[in-house]
Design a protein around this motif. Structure first.
Motif, PDB file in Angstrom:
ATOM      1  N   VAL A  39      33.944 -30.607  27.318  1.00 16.26           N
ATOM      2  CA  VAL A  39      32.834 -30.262  26.435  1.00 16.26           C
ATOM      3  C   VAL A  39      33.293 -29.237  25.402  1.00 16.26           C
ATOM      4  CG1 VAL A  39      30.544 -29.185  26.347  1.00 16.26           C
ATOM      5  CG2 VAL A  39      31.086 -30.829  28.155  1.00 16.26           C
ATOM      6  N   ASN A  40      34.084 -28.275  25.845  1.00 12.97           N
ATOM      7  CA  ASN A  40      34.599 -27.249  24.943  1.00 12.97           C
ATOM      8  C   ASN A  40      35.474 -27.854  23.846  1.00 12.97           C
ATOM      9  OD1 ASN A  40      34.488 -24.570  24.300  1.00 12.97           O
ATOM     10  ND2 ASN A  40      35.730 -23.879  26.010  1.00 12.97           N
ATOM     11  N   HIS A  45      35.910 -29.150  18.035  1.00 11.19           N
ATOM     12  CA  HIS A  45      36.072 -30.086  16.928  1.00 11.19           C
ATOM     13  C   HIS A  45      34.965 -29.873  15.887  1.00 11.19           C
ATOM     14  CE1 HIS A  45      36.611 -33.804  14.684  1.00 11.19           C
ATOM     15  NE2 HIS A  45      35.342 -34.072  14.901  1.00 11.19           N
ATOM     16  N   PHE A  46      33.722 -29.810  16.344  1.00 19.40           N
ATOM     17  CA  PHE A  46      32.609 -29.618  15.415  1.00 19.40           C
ATOM     18  C   PHE A  46      32.615 -28.219  14.811  1.00 19.40           C
ATOM     19  CE2 PHE A  46      31.103 -33.306  17.824  1.00 19.40           C
ATOM     20  CZ  PHE A  46      30.879 -34.162  16.761  1.00 19.40           C
ATOM     21  N   HIS A  47      33.013 -27.238  15.589  1.00 18.07           N
ATOM     22  CA  HIS A  47      33.126 -25.870  15.080  1.00 18.07           C
ATOM     23  C   HIS A  47      34.109 -25.830  13.913  1.00 18.07           C
ATOM     24  CE1 HIS A  47      34.997 -21.854  14.928  1.00 18.07           C
ATOM     25  NE2 HIS A  47      33.762 -21.435  15.115  1.00 18.07           N
ATOM     26  N   GLU A  48      35.247 -26.490  14.060  1.00 20.18           N
ATOM     27  CA  GLU A  48      36.255 -26.508  13.006  1.00 20.18           C
ATOM     28  C   GLU A  48      35.739 -27.196  11.743  1.00 20.18           C
ATOM     29  OE1 GLU A  48      39.520 -25.101  12.774  1.00 20.18           O
ATOM     30  OE2 GLU A  48      38.465 -23.986  14.324  1.00 20.18           O
ATOM     31  N   LYS A  49      35.000 -28.290  11.906  1.00 24.52           N
ATOM     32  CA  LYS A  49      34.437 -28.980  10.751  1.00 24.52           C
ATOM     33  C   LYS A  49      33.453 -28.080  10.006  1.00 24.52           C
ATOM     34  CE  LYS A  49      33.638 -33.351  10.800  1.00 24.52           C
ATOM     35  NZ  LYS A  49      33.370 -34.756  11.004  1.00 24.52           N
ATOM     36  N   ILE A  50      32.585 -27.402  10.742  1.00 22.07           N
ATOM     37  CA  ILE A  50      31.608 -26.500  10.133  1.00 22.07           C
ATOM     38  C   ILE A  50      32.322 -25.322   9.484  1.00 22.07           C
ATOM     39  CG2 ILE A  50      29.730 -24.880  10.645  1.00 22.07           C
ATOM     40  CD1 ILE A  50      28.904 -26.946  12.870  1.00 22.07           C
ATOM     41  N   TRP A  51      33.314 -24.777  10.158  1.00 20.30           N
ATOM     42  CA  TRP A  51      34.074 -23.634   9.636  1.00 20.30           C
ATOM     43  C   TRP A  51      34.769 -24.002   8.330  1.00 20.30           C
ATOM     44  CZ3 TRP A  51      33.972 -18.683  11.081  1.00 20.30           C
ATOM     45  CH2 TRP A  51      34.942 -17.826  10.541  1.00 20.30           C
ATOM     46  N   LYS A  52      35.382 -25.186   8.310  1.00 21.96           N
ATOM     47  CA  LYS A  52      36.094 -25.635   7.114  1.00 21.96           C
ATOM     48  C   LYS A  52      35.120 -25.798   5.949  1.00 21.96           C
ATOM     49  CE  LYS A  52      39.360 -29.170   5.601  1.00 21.96           C
ATOM     50  NZ  LYS A  52      40.082 -30.383   5.995  1.00 21.96           N
TER      51      LYS A  52
END
Length: 66
Positions: A39-40, A45-52
């Protein structure tokens, strides 16, 4: 790569031991130790997309057009 594998093993061990200590059930500890990193990984993966996307928005706002 060795450091990454070592950290992964430590992470899974800590997850197992904490949940086992909290519940007293090694099966729940084991299941958590397997499911939580999966899950982490998806959350990362989604955290990185949002961060980018956020980083791009900030750099666009800071751009000076001459």
């Amino acid at each position: 790569m060795v450091k990454t594998i070592s950290f992964g093993a430590m992470h899974i061990s800590v997850a197992f031991l904490v949940v086992w200590a909290m519940t007293g059930d090694w099966r729940i500890g084991g299941l958590t130790a397997v499911v939580e990193p999966c899950v982490n990984t998806v959350a990362y993966h989604f955290h990185e997309k949002i961060w980018k996307r956020h980083k791009q928005d900030v750099s666009v706002e800071g751009t000076v057009i001459v």
